[in-house]
Design a protein around this motif. Structure first.
Motif, PDB file in Angstrom:
ATOM      1  N   THR A  44       0.862  -1.178   0.000  1.00 42.76           N
ATOM      2  CA  THR A  44       0.000   0.000   0.000  1.00 42.76           C
ATOM      3  C   THR A  44       0.899   1.228   0.000  1.00 42.76           C
ATOM      4  OG1 THR A  44      -0.105  -0.031   2.424  1.00 42.76           O
ATOM      5  CG2 THR A  44      -1.878  -1.131   1.227  1.00 42.76           C
ATOM      6  N   GLY A  45       0.438   2.269  -0.677  1.00 40.13           N
ATOM      7  CA  GLY A  45       1.238   3.481  -0.732  1.00 40.13           C
ATOM      8  C   GLY A  45       0.571   4.535  -1.591  1.00 40.13           C
ATOM      9  N   ILE A  46       1.295   5.615  -1.812  1.00 40.30           N
ATOM     10  CA  ILE A  46       0.789   6.702  -2.651  1.00 40.30           C
ATOM     11  C   ILE A  46       1.773   6.973  -3.781  1.00 40.30           C
ATOM     12  CG2 ILE A  46      -0.513   7.751  -0.769  1.00 40.30           C
ATOM     13  CD1 ILE A  46       1.702   9.895  -0.556  1.00 40.30           C
ATOM     14  N   THR A  47       1.245   7.441  -4.883  1.00 39.46           N
ATOM     15  CA  THR A  47       2.070   7.859  -6.025  1.00 39.46           C
ATOM     16  C   THR A  47       1.729   9.326  -6.319  1.00 39.46           C
ATOM     17  OG1 THR A  47       0.408   6.932  -7.538  1.00 39.46           O
ATOM     18  CG2 THR A  47       2.303   5.558  -7.008  1.00 39.46           C
ATOM     19  N   PRO A  48       2.316  10.231  -5.566  1.00 37.66           N
ATOM     20  CA  PRO A  48       1.958  11.645  -5.687  1.00 37.66           C
ATOM     21  C   PRO A  48       2.540  12.286  -6.946  1.00 37.66           C
ATOM     22  CG  PRO A  48       3.783  11.405  -4.188  1.00 37.66           C
ATOM     23  CD  PRO A  48       3.359  10.012  -4.556  1.00 37.66           C
ATOM     24  N   THR A  49       2.000  13.433  -7.280  1.00 36.20           N
ATOM     25  CA  THR A  49       2.579  14.255  -8.331  1.00 36.20           C
ATOM     26  C   THR A  49       3.978  14.689  -7.909  1.00 36.20           C
ATOM     27  OG1 THR A  49       0.399  15.079  -8.966  1.00 36.20           O
ATOM     28  CG2 THR A  49       2.303  16.391  -9.648  1.00 36.20           C
ATOM     29  N   VAL A  50       4.903  14.631  -8.832  1.00 39.01           N
ATOM     30  CA  VAL A  50       6.282  15.029  -8.531  1.00 39.01           C
ATOM     31  C   VAL A  50       6.349  16.551  -8.472  1.00 39.01           C
ATOM     32  CG1 VAL A  50       8.684  14.911  -9.269  1.00 39.01           C
ATOM     33  CG2 VAL A  50       7.162  12.975  -9.689  1.00 39.01           C
ATOM     34  N   THR A  51       6.724  17.073  -7.329  1.00 37.78           N
ATOM     35  CA  THR A  51       6.833  18.519  -7.174  1.00 37.78           C
ATOM     36  C   THR A  51       8.130  19.008  -7.824  1.00 37.78           C
ATOM     37  OG1 THR A  51       8.032  18.365  -5.076  1.00 37.78           O
ATOM     38  CG2 THR A  51       5.613  18.356  -4.965  1.00 37.78           C
ATOM     39  N   PRO A  52       8.224  20.297  -8.137  1.00 40.07           N
ATOM     40  CA  PRO A  52       9.464  20.811  -8.712  1.00 40.07           C
ATOM     41  C   PRO A  52      10.687  20.556  -7.830  1.00 40.07           C
ATOM     42  CG  PRO A  52       7.703  22.386  -9.031  1.00 40.07           C
ATOM     43  CD  PRO A  52       7.143  21.314  -8.154  1.00 40.07           C
ATOM     44  N   ALA A  53      10.530  20.665  -6.513  1.00 36.43           N
ATOM     45  CA  ALA A  53      11.671  20.455  -5.611  1.00 36.43           C
ATOM     46  C   ALA A  53      12.166  19.017  -5.668  1.00 36.43           C
ATOM     47  CB  ALA A  53      11.280  20.823  -4.182  1.00 36.43           C
ATOM     48  N   ILE A  54      11.229  18.070  -5.709  1.00 33.95           N
ATOM     49  CA  ILE A  54      11.623  16.659  -5.765  1.00 33.95           C
ATOM     50  C   ILE A  54      12.181  16.325  -7.147  1.00 33.95           C
ATOM     51  CG2 ILE A  54      10.803  14.280  -5.596  1.00 33.95           C
ATOM     52  CD1 ILE A  54       8.757  15.250  -3.528  1.00 33.95           C
ATOM     53  N   ALA A  55      11.590  16.889  -8.180  1.00 43.77           N
ATOM     54  CA  ALA A  55      12.099  16.657  -9.535  1.00 43.77           C
ATOM     55  C   ALA A  55      13.546  17.129  -9.651  1.00 43.77           C
ATOM     56  CB  ALA A  55      11.217  17.377 -10.558  1.00 43.77           C
ATOM     57  N   ALA A  56      13.827  18.308  -9.116  1.00 43.61           N
ATOM     58  CA  ALA A  56      15.199  18.831  -9.169  1.00 43.61           C
ATOM     59  C   ALA A  56      16.154  17.943  -8.390  1.00 43.61           C
ATOM     60  CB  ALA A  56      15.227  20.260  -8.623  1.00 43.61           C
ATOM     61  N   LEU A  57      15.703  17.441  -7.249  1.00 42.70           N
ATOM     62  CA  LEU A  57      16.535  16.560  -6.429  1.00 42.70           C
ATOM     63  C   LEU A  57      16.887  15.293  -7.201  1.00 42.70           C
ATOM     64  CD1 LEU A  57      17.749  16.102  -3.568  1.00 42.70           C
ATOM     65  CD2 LEU A  57      15.575  15.005  -2.964  1.00 42.70           C
ATOM     66  N   LEU A  58      15.901  14.665  -7.829  1.00 43.70           N
ATOM     67  CA  LEU A  58      16.155  13.445  -8.590  1.00 43.70           C
ATOM     68  C   LEU A  58      17.007  13.714  -9.826  1.00 43.70           C
ATOM     69  CD1 LEU A  58      12.706  11.638  -8.294  1.00 43.70           C
ATOM     70  CD2 LEU A  58      14.905  10.753  -7.518  1.00 43.70           C
ATOM     71  N   GLN A  59      16.782  14.840 -10.474  1.00 37.04           N
ATOM     72  CA  GLN A  59      17.594  15.179 -11.639  1.00 37.04           C
ATOM     73  C   GLN A  59      19.052  15.380 -11.240  1.00 37.04           C
ATOM     74  OE1 GLN A  59      15.312  18.536 -13.000  1.00 37.04           O
ATOM     75  NE2 GLN A  59      13.760  17.259 -13.984  1.00 37.04           N
ATOM     76  N   ASP A  60      19.292  16.058 -10.122  1.00 33.22           N
ATOM     77  CA  ASP A  60      20.657  16.245  -9.634  1.00 33.22           C
ATOM     78  C   ASP A  60      21.298  14.904  -9.284  1.00 33.22           C
ATOM     79  OD1 ASP A  60      20.355  18.962  -9.922  1.00 33.22           O
ATOM     80  OD2 ASP A  60      20.048  19.355  -7.782  1.00 33.22           O
ATOM     81  N   LEU A  61      20.514  14.022  -8.698  1.00 35.09           N
ATOM     82  CA  LEU A  61      21.026  12.706  -8.321  1.00 35.09           C
ATOM     83  C   LEU A  61      21.372  11.885  -9.561  1.00 35.09           C
ATOM     84  CD1 LEU A  61      21.612  11.066  -5.786  1.00 35.09           C
ATOM     85  CD2 LEU A  61      19.213  10.319  -5.785  1.00 35.09           C
ATOM     86  N   ASN A  62      20.528  11.953 -10.562  1.00 38.20           N
ATOM     87  CA  ASN A  62      20.816  11.251 -11.817  1.00 38.20           C
ATOM     88  C   ASN A  62      22.053  11.815 -12.495  1.00 38.20           C
ATOM     89  OD1 ASN A  62      18.968   9.047 -12.747  1.00 38.20           O
ATOM     90  ND2 ASN A  62      17.397  10.540 -12.218  1.00 38.20           N
ATOM     91  N   ALA A  63      22.198  13.122 -12.492  1.00 38.95           N
ATOM     92  CA  ALA A  63      23.360  13.751 -13.133  1.00 38.95           C
ATOM     93  C   ALA A  63      24.644  13.353 -12.419  1.00 38.95           C
ATOM     94  CB  ALA A  63      23.198  15.268 -13.135  1.00 38.95           C
TER      95      ALA A  63
END
Length: 224
Positions: A44-63
């Motif tokens: 069980t869990g949630i799949t929320p909309t990705v906020t700009p702050a979280i998107a930037a965090l993941l993009q930085d991590l991928n880079a």
């Protein structure tokens, strides 16, 4: 509850930093898969909309991780926060087991439920980076009720196998952003964490769902 949960996250980070300081290398490479990536679990869990702050965090991590074969970063399209995992990855496909009635009944007793997790922050384990936060009061109470119902049902054994010695309900409210296939993450990722340890990344909210999921929810089929 907010104070105690943040203290738990702070203490976890302190222990991890101590472990990193004692071992500047990454240690042994993992020789077996952390999870069976070709199988499915009930969760069980949630799949929320990705906020700009979280998107930037993941993009930085991928880079930062680039082509590092040991770094497994959560796909931007499969952001999720686990409410309660029911089983480990033991099912060969997305088809839920036939004996699911007591589980869906317990789930129906706490839903519909809009889960909100706020004050999101990075929490480090020696080989992982988590995005963790504080739930709203209704979500906290609902998870406690859900666990109580399942522990009195045929699903008690599945929970015991999934969580082992972790207390129930599990203390963290989190999403795993990075898994590293060695004992410890490398210095570059430690620096990434250190530069963002005191940052906050807002909140997420979404309806609670019960689903058959792979290890990182990039393949998920809703059951209820």
């Amino acid at each position: 509850m907010t104070v105690s949960l943040n203290r738990l996250y702070d203490d976890t980070n302190l222990r991890t930093r101590s472990a990193w300081a004692a071992h500047p290398d990454t240690g042994s490479r993992r020789t077996t898969e952390r999870y069976a990536k070709d199988k499915f679990a009930l969760a069980t869990g949630i799949t929320p909309t990705v906020t700009p702050a979280i998107a930037a965090l993941l993009q930085d991590l991928n880079a930062l991780t680039g082509d590092d074969p040991l770094a497994d970063v959560m796909p931007l399209t499969s952001l999720h926060f686990t409410f309660l995992a029911i089983s480990g990855p033991i099912y060969p496909d997305r088809v839920p087991p036939a004996d699911i009635a007591s589980l869906t009944e317990a789930f129906a007793a706490i839903t519909p439920l809009e889960v909100t997790i706020g004050d999101l922050r990075l929490v480090a384990l020696p080989d992982q980076l988590l995005l963790a936060g504080t739930p709203d009061a209704a979500s906290l109470a609902s998870r406690e009720a859900f666990v109580t119902a399942l522990l009195a049902s045929p699903w008690a054994d599945a929970l015991a196998k999934r969580y082992g010695r972790t207390p129930l309900p599990p203390p963290f409210w989190h999403s795993t952003l990075l898994r590293y296939d060695a004992e410890r993450i490398p210095p570059s990722l430690r620096d990434f964490f250190a530069s963002r340890e005191h940052a906050r990344f807002g909140e997420v909210n979404a309806p609670l769902k019960l689903a058959m999921v792979n290890y990182n929810w990039s393949d998920a089929t809703v059951v209820a």
